[in-house]
Design an enzyme around this catalytic site. Structure first.
Site, short mmCIF file in Angstrom:
data_model
loop_
_atom_site.label_atom_id
_atom_site.label_comp_id
_atom_site.label_asym_id
_atom_site.label_seq_id
_atom_site.Cartn_x
_atom_site.Cartn_y
_atom_site.Cartn_z
N HIS A 1 1.30 3.89 2.02
CA HIS A 1 1.81 4.64 3.17
C HIS A 1 3.33 4.65 3.06
O HIS A 1 3.95 3.63 2.70
CB HIS A 1 1.35 4.01 4.50
CG HIS A 1 -0.06 4.37 4.85
ND1 HIS A 1 -0.88 3.57 5.61
CD2 HIS A 1 -0.79 5.49 4.54
CE1 HIS A 1 -2.06 4.17 5.75
NE2 HIS A 1 -2.03 5.33 5.10
N ASP B 1 0.07 -3.89 6.71
CA ASP B 1 -0.77 -3.18 7.68
C ASP B 1 -2.23 -3.61 7.55
O ASP B 1 -2.81 -3.55 6.46
CB ASP B 1 -0.67 -1.67 7.44
CG ASP B 1 0.73 -1.15 7.72
OD1 ASP B 1 1.62 -1.97 8.00
OD2 ASP B 1 0.91 0.07 7.65
N ASP C 1 6.01 4.42 4.78
CA ASP C 1 6.95 3.44 5.33
C ASP C 1 6.94 2.12 4.56
O ASP C 1 7.72 1.22 4.85
CB ASP C 1 6.70 3.20 6.83
CG ASP C 1 5.26 2.83 7.14
OD1 ASP C 1 4.36 3.24 6.40
OD2 ASP C 1 5.03 2.12 8.15
N HIS C 2 6.08 2.02 3.56
CA HIS C 2 6.01 0.79 2.76
C HIS C 2 6.51 0.97 1.33
O HIS C 2 6.63 0.00 0.60
CB HIS C 2 4.59 0.23 2.76
CG HIS C 2 4.18 -0.22 4.13
ND1 HIS C 2 4.24 -1.53 4.54
CD2 HIS C 2 3.79 0.51 5.21
CE1 HIS C 2 3.87 -1.61 5.81
NE2 HIS C 2 3.59 -0.39 6.24
N HIS D 1 6.43 -4.66 12.38
CA HIS D 1 5.79 -3.35 12.30
C HIS D 1 5.39 -2.82 13.68
O HIS D 1 4.29 -2.34 13.90
CB HIS D 1 4.56 -3.44 11.38
CG HIS D 1 4.11 -2.11 10.83
ND1 HIS D 1 3.21 -1.30 11.48
CD2 HIS D 1 4.43 -1.45 9.70
CE1 HIS D 1 2.99 -0.21 10.77
NE2 HIS D 1 3.73 -0.28 9.68
N HIS E 1 0.85 -1.21 0.00
CA HIS E 1 0.00 0.00 0.00
C HIS E 1 0.87 1.24 0.00
O HIS E 1 2.10 1.15 0.13
CB HIS E 1 -0.98 -0.03 1.17
CG HIS E 1 -0.36 0.11 2.53
ND1 HIS E 1 0.55 -0.79 3.03
CD2 HIS E 1 -0.54 1.03 3.51
CE1 HIS E 1 0.90 -0.44 4.26
NE2 HIS E 1 0.26 0.67 4.57
N HIS F 1 -7.35 -1.68 5.67
CA HIS F 1 -6.48 -0.62 6.18
C HIS F 1 -7.12 0.71 5.81
O HIS F 1 -8.18 0.75 5.20
CB HIS F 1 -5.09 -0.82 5.58
CG HIS F 1 -4.01 -0.10 6.30
ND1 HIS F 1 -3.94 -0.01 7.67
CD2 HIS F 1 -2.91 0.59 5.85
CE1 HIS F 1 -2.87 0.68 8.02
NE2 HIS F 1 -2.24 1.07 6.93
ZN LIG Z 1 -0.18 1.69 6.52
#
Ligand SMILES: [Zn+2]
Length: 280
Positions: free
Chosen positions: A39, A188, A41-42, A246, A37, A117
């Site tokens: 976000h 997530d 941090d990914h 995570h 996804h 999510h």
């Molecule tokens: Zn996320």
């Protein structure tokens, strides 16, 4: 993760290429990249990785599986930096509707499945393909089996030699192949029992465990899970092992988080930087 000669990168946070370098993992080996996804941090490490591959004069195709919008983000960055890559990139959009086959390699198949999510998000399943049975050499040699017989036996069928009126039983001439392994990656996600059918009987389940029980309300508000919730999913799915990850930066010591998971599902592990985990 690696399977045979294939090397897959799943999610690509900011420091990914620094970590790959630190642990001596070659960028050139990665041909398929999976982004769960959008976000930061990914996936924020992706553009850096793409640029480094260009500087390393990569020429072979890089396939990136990710949510709609990722192709646009990368294309805009390439456009405004006037960067003409030495190698082609193929973007494959993931869908949050059901289980979808993304990749069908010689030894492995990769699927996506939906996670709950705050933005569209998918998990990934890496599943080994059925293999041929292993021949018991001495038996095969002494019986002087034909190629046709060997093929049938390796495929799990008894072979009937009608001219000689002999039946070669599959269990007598072959051993079964090693059990097929299945790795499920749940990025997530809110605690969601709907994912259980997708990940059932996996050998290793990676499931996010951002929070501890005490912060369960915060977990629900932010569409994340607690360690105990991850463990509940592992137990329901009949997973062999659970790998947690995570973690929220609020927890300095992660062992209480592991204990909460192990209270529900004993075969739980904490994922740690730089450690290799083997899938049995
Ligand atoms: Zn996320």
């Amino acid at each position: 993760m690696t399977s045979g000669n294939s090397c897959f990168l799943v999610d690509c946070g900011e420091a990914t290429q620094i970590q790959l370098k630190k642990y001596k993992l070659k960028l050139s080996k990665i041909d398929h990249l999976f982004i769960s996804h959008l976000h930061g941090d990914h996936y924020l490490g992706l553009m850096g990785l793409i640029s480094t591959m260009h500087l390393s004069r990569r020429e072979k195709l890089l396939t990136i599986f990710g949510p709609p919008g990722l192709d646009e983000i990368i294309t805009v960055q390439l456009k405004h930096s006037h960067l003409k890559l030495h190698y082609p990139i193929k973007f494959v959009r993931t869908s949050t509707l059901g289980k979808n086959l993304l990749l069908d390699e010689k030894y492995i198949k990769v699927y996506s499945f939906p996670l709950k999510h705050r933005i569209p998000c998918t998990g990934f399943i890496f599943e080994e393909k059925p293999r041929l049975r292993n021949l018991i050499k001495e038996k095969v040699q002494s019986a002087q089996l034909s190629l046709e017989a060997i093929l049938a036996l390796r495929n799990g069928q008894d072979y009937v030699d009608e001219s000689a009126e002999v039946v070669y039983a599959v269990n007598e001439y072959t051993h079964p192949p090693a059990p097929l392994r299945k790795y499920a990656f749940c990025s997530d996600t809110l605690y969601d029992e709907d994912i259980v059918p997708y990940i059932r009987d996996c050998s290793l389940l990676y499931h996010e465990a951002t929070f501890m029980n005490i912060d369960q309300i915060r977990a629900a508000e932010t569409c994340h899970s607690t360690a105990a919730q991850a463990a509940t999913i592992a137990k329901m799915a009949g997973a062999k092992q659970l790998l947690l990850g995570h973690y929220s930066s609020r927890y300095v010591d992660l062992h209480p988080l592991l204990e909460e998971a192990q209270a529900v599902f004993e075969s739980s592990l904490l994922s740690e930087e730089g450690v290799t985990y083997w899938i049995d």
